[in-house]
Design a protein around this motif. Structure first.
Motif, PDB file in Angstrom:
ATOM      1  N   LYS A  30      26.807 -13.575  40.495  1.00  0.00           N
ATOM      2  CA  LYS A  30      26.764 -15.037  40.599  1.00  0.00           C
ATOM      3  C   LYS A  30      26.480 -15.629  39.228  1.00  0.00           C
ATOM      4  CE  LYS A  30      26.724 -18.990  42.720  1.00  0.00           C
ATOM      5  NZ  LYS A  30      27.924 -19.492  43.400  1.00  0.00           N
ATOM      6  N   PHE A  44      26.115 -19.331  37.225  1.00  0.00           N
ATOM      7  CA  PHE A  44      26.005 -20.781  37.364  1.00  0.00           C
ATOM      8  C   PHE A  44      26.436 -21.417  36.060  1.00  0.00           C
ATOM      9  CE2 PHE A  44      22.717 -19.378  40.440  1.00  0.00           C
ATOM     10  CZ  PHE A  44      23.241 -19.989  41.569  1.00  0.00           C
ATOM     11  N   ASP A  72      25.564 -19.451  49.204  1.00  0.00           N
ATOM     12  CA  ASP A  72      26.177 -19.496  47.884  1.00  0.00           C
ATOM     13  C   ASP A  72      27.343 -18.513  47.904  1.00  0.00           C
ATOM     14  OD1 ASP A  72      24.098 -21.109  47.238  1.00  0.00           O
ATOM     15  OD2 ASP A  72      23.443 -19.989  45.475  1.00  0.00           O
ATOM     16  N   ALA A  73      28.445 -18.913  47.314  1.00  0.00           N
ATOM     17  CA  ALA A  73      29.595 -18.011  47.249  1.00  0.00           C
ATOM     18  C   ALA A  73      29.458 -17.150  45.998  1.00  0.00           C
ATOM     19  CB  ALA A  73      30.884 -18.818  47.194  1.00  0.00           C
ATOM     20  N   ARG A 127      31.507 -24.427  58.161  1.00  0.00           N
ATOM     21  CA  ARG A 127      30.902 -25.712  57.816  1.00  0.00           C
ATOM     22  C   ARG A 127      31.692 -26.902  58.309  1.00  0.00           C
ATOM     23  NH1 ARG A 127      28.847 -24.432  51.652  1.00  0.00           N
ATOM     24  NH2 ARG A 127      27.674 -22.552  52.184  1.00  0.00           N
ATOM     25  N   ARG A 149      33.553 -25.882  49.761  1.00  0.00           N
ATOM     26  CA  ARG A 149      33.618 -25.247  48.450  1.00  0.00           C
ATOM     27  C   ARG A 149      32.263 -25.116  47.777  1.00  0.00           C
ATOM     28  NH1 ARG A 149      38.055 -27.966  44.803  1.00  0.00           N
ATOM     29  NH2 ARG A 149      36.394 -27.476  43.356  1.00  0.00           N
ATOM     30  N   ARG A 150      31.372 -26.065  48.045  1.00  0.00           N
ATOM     31  CA  ARG A 150      30.121 -26.088  47.284  1.00  0.00           C
ATOM     32  C   ARG A 150      29.096 -25.118  47.849  1.00  0.00           C
ATOM     33  NH1 ARG A 150      29.802 -32.479  46.023  1.00  0.00           N
ATOM     34  NH2 ARG A 150      29.345 -32.645  48.221  1.00  0.00           N
ATOM     35  N   ASP A 151      28.200 -24.641  46.964  1.00  0.00           N
ATOM     36  CA  ASP A 151      27.057 -23.851  47.418  1.00  0.00           C
ATOM     37  C   ASP A 151      26.079 -24.787  48.127  1.00  0.00           C
ATOM     38  OD1 ASP A 151      28.058 -21.537  46.374  1.00  0.00           O
ATOM     39  OD2 ASP A 151      26.940 -21.657  44.502  1.00  0.00           O
ATOM     40  N   ALA A 152      25.440 -24.262  49.164  1.00  0.00           N
ATOM     41  CA  ALA A 152      24.488 -25.094  49.901  1.00  0.00           C
ATOM     42  C   ALA A 152      23.105 -24.980  49.261  1.00  0.00           C
ATOM     43  CB  ALA A 152      24.411 -24.654  51.347  1.00  0.00           C
TER      44      ALA A 152
END
Lengths: 314, 276
Positions: A9, A11, A55-56, B120, B273-276
């Motif tokens: 991951k 950022f 989170d992807a 979602r 698409r967004r992270d939570a």
């Protein structure tokens, strides 16, 4: 069973990407408590959020029971998670919070009362969660993770804010859950807590796995031990022990002997007629071992140079 | 402190396969959102405010203006007054639509929500459906009560209106307009993820920008006035619009519906698409 493969991951940041989790591989096995240990900012919470599909991953993958979290037909019945105690609306009662969770996954509403009793919140179940102490919030979060009676349980810093009684309770609960054959994955930045709770240890620092081994193995590998000797004739003792090829060093008025246990050292010196005033096996604390292991990977240092390991996890 | 083991409580072994029990689908997500909506006080307060302001101000304005509206000096139609309170009630609909979404982001609860319902889009759809249904019912009831009270004053002044045709359309239209505003705000809430930001943005767009585009000269300005969501959508909620330049009630509502749908699609794309 949780399995991560090359999980990464990044950022985006103002000075380029920040790598939170750097291509890690691990497997969390059922039937034991796996501790996920690392200093603040090491990537624990990010990893847990990726396990839960929040989170992807930038690349790589993580699966629960062989599939992505989002592919689970009823995620709360498959994996229960405590993410952080504040993932709760302060205006909603504990019981109502559990009720909507139960409704979302088709969990019988009788489970709500059961888990409230299990975590000891039944007497305050009707109170708004915003009035809860941090410890009560943690208990509610744990109740939520148990709601679906899932085979996999993930708890992010569950003992934060708990009193000693609560900490003992979490420890006992984790043990029971693992003994029932569940996969139990618990993160913490406190080595001392993990030492009492975990069977298996996954140490993470700066997004990389630093150790993946049993608790016993970790102690043997990292918590170095030596035998401390105090004697009126230290030089004699040193001669005898060095002559046997042992690793001996003098620190102040004591000798430190590695490579042999206390009984062996005592017998050697007794046979040579060396008088002893003290003979003690000293084991470096796991906290020290953890500090040593993660020293290079601690995100924030105090000015003294000592790693800062206390405080909030995010 | 109870520390009963799980297996003792449930009497079933863990690590079983998940074929027991039905697979939760959209209905479950909807039920969960319904429990959420009912179990916070802000929902009740907001809906009460919608009713009190919507019906109360309509009655008050009709009562105060009945004689003037009946006189030859009147340059407005009583039809513009019979749903007057709905102009203010729409603010409450904005607040409700925003809170349903943004309170989850401000408290971090959105992570519990997306962990429970990882698909979602279902969360977006469930919130949208619930907010719009509740607002449609409350909005229509509010408009009808406002009509009943307001028309009593208009009747006494001899300008009462029967509950039929455009008046009847405006009753359900008020519910539909509030429902549309709720949807619009839910979408903006998912896009902005911030309570104050969402409420200000929607109110600014609906109430302030909707009037300010009047200042744009020429045909462009005329069209902007017609197409602004608040102007386009509100025509359906009143038998006779205060502003004669807006689109017709059904055309306008169609434009507003398209604008809302576009925002919902954008929200859906971003949420996935967004992270939570």
């Amino acid at each position: 069973m949780i399995r991560a493969h090359a999980l990464t991951k990044r950022f985006p940041g103002p000075d380029g990407d920040r790598v939170a989790v750097d291509g890690i591989d691990f497997v969390v096995e059922p039937g034991r408590v796996t501790g996920f240990l690392g200093p603040n900012g090491a990537g624990k919470s990010t990893t847990m959020r990726m396990i839960l599909g929040l989170d992807a991953p930038t690349s790589g993958s993580v699966t629960v029971n062989g599939h992505r979290y989002a592919a689970s037909p009823a995620p709360l019945r498959e994996i229960g998670a405590l993410l952080d105690a504040h993932a709760i609306h302060p205006g909603r009662s504990a019981r109502d919070h559990l009720r909507w969770l139960a409704a979302s996954n088709g969990i019988p509403t009788t489970r709500v009362g059961e888990v409230l009793e299990q975590v000891g919140l039944e007497s305050v179940a009707g109170q708004r969660a915003g009035r809860f102490s941090l410890g009560m919030g943690q208990r509610l979060g744990i109740a939520a993770s148990l709601l679906g009676d899932p085979p996999v349980i993930v708890l992010d810093e569950p003992v934060n804010g708990l009193d000693p009684e609560g900490i003992r309770w979490v420890r006992k609960l984790a043990r029971e859950l693992a003994d029932e054959g569940r996969t139990v994955f618990i993160s913490s930045h406190l080595m001392s807590e993990m030492a009492l709770m975990a069977d298996h240890l996954l140490v993470i620092g700066r997004g990389s796995i630093l150790a993946d081994c049993s608790m016993q193995q970790f102690m043997a590998d990292h918590a170095a031990s030596y035998v401390r000797i105090k004697a009126p004739a230290l030089a004699d003792a040193q001669t005898v022990l060095s002559g046997r090829g042992l690793d001996v060093s003098q620190v102040d008025a004591e000798l430190r002997v590695g490579g042999l246990d206390a009984a062996g050292v005592g017998e050697l010196l007794g046979a040579s007629g060396v008088v002893l005033h003290e003979l003690t096996l000293v084991r470096a604390s796991l906290e020290d071992a953890f500090m040593t292991l993660t020293a290079d990977s601690v995100e924030y240092h105090a000015h003294s140079g000592a790693p800062v390991l206390e405080g909030a996890s995010r | 402190m109870s520390t009963t083991t799980l297996s003792a409580v449930t009497g079933q072994p863990p690590a079983r396969d998940l074929t027991d029990g039905p697979t939760p689908g959209f209905g479950r997500a909807l039920q969960a959102e319904w429990v959420k909506l009912r179990t916070v006080r802000s929902t009740g307060w907001t809906l009460l405010a919608t009713f009190v302001l919507g019906a109360g101000l309509t009655i008050l304005m009709c009562g105060l203006n009945a004689d003037w509206l009946a006189s030859p000096k009147a340059d407005e139609s009583p039809g513009s007054f019979i749903t007057w309170g709905m102009m203010i009630a729409q603010i409450c609909a904005v607040v409700l639509g925003a809170l349903v979404v943004t309170s989850e982001y401000s408290t971090g609860m959105i992570r519990s929500t997306f962990a429970a319902v990882p698909t979602r889009g279902r969360v977006v759809a469930a919130k949208a459906l619930l907010v719009s249904s509740v607002l449609f019912v409350v909005g229509t009831v509010t408009a009808l009560v406002g009509y009943a009270g307001g028309n009593w004053f208009l009747d006494r002044a001899g300008i009462g209106m029967p509950l039929e045709g455009d008046v009847l359309r405006a009753m359900f239209g008020s519910g539909a307009f509030l429902a549309g505003i709720g949807l619009f705000t839910v979408a903006v809430g998912f896009i902005l993820r911030h309570t104050a930001g969402t409420i200000s943005a929607v109110l600014a767009l609906m109430l302030i920008l909707g009037n300010m585009v009047n200042l744009v000269p020429g045909t462009l300005g005329d069209w902007l006035v017609k197409l602004m969501p608040g102007n386009a959508g509100s025509a359906i909620s009143t038998p006779v619009s205060f502003n004669p330049d807006v689109l017709g009630p059904w055309t306008g509502f169609g434009v507003f519906g398209l604008e809302t749908a576009a925002l919902l699609v954008l929200a859906w794309v971003l949420v996935r698409r967004r992270d939570a």
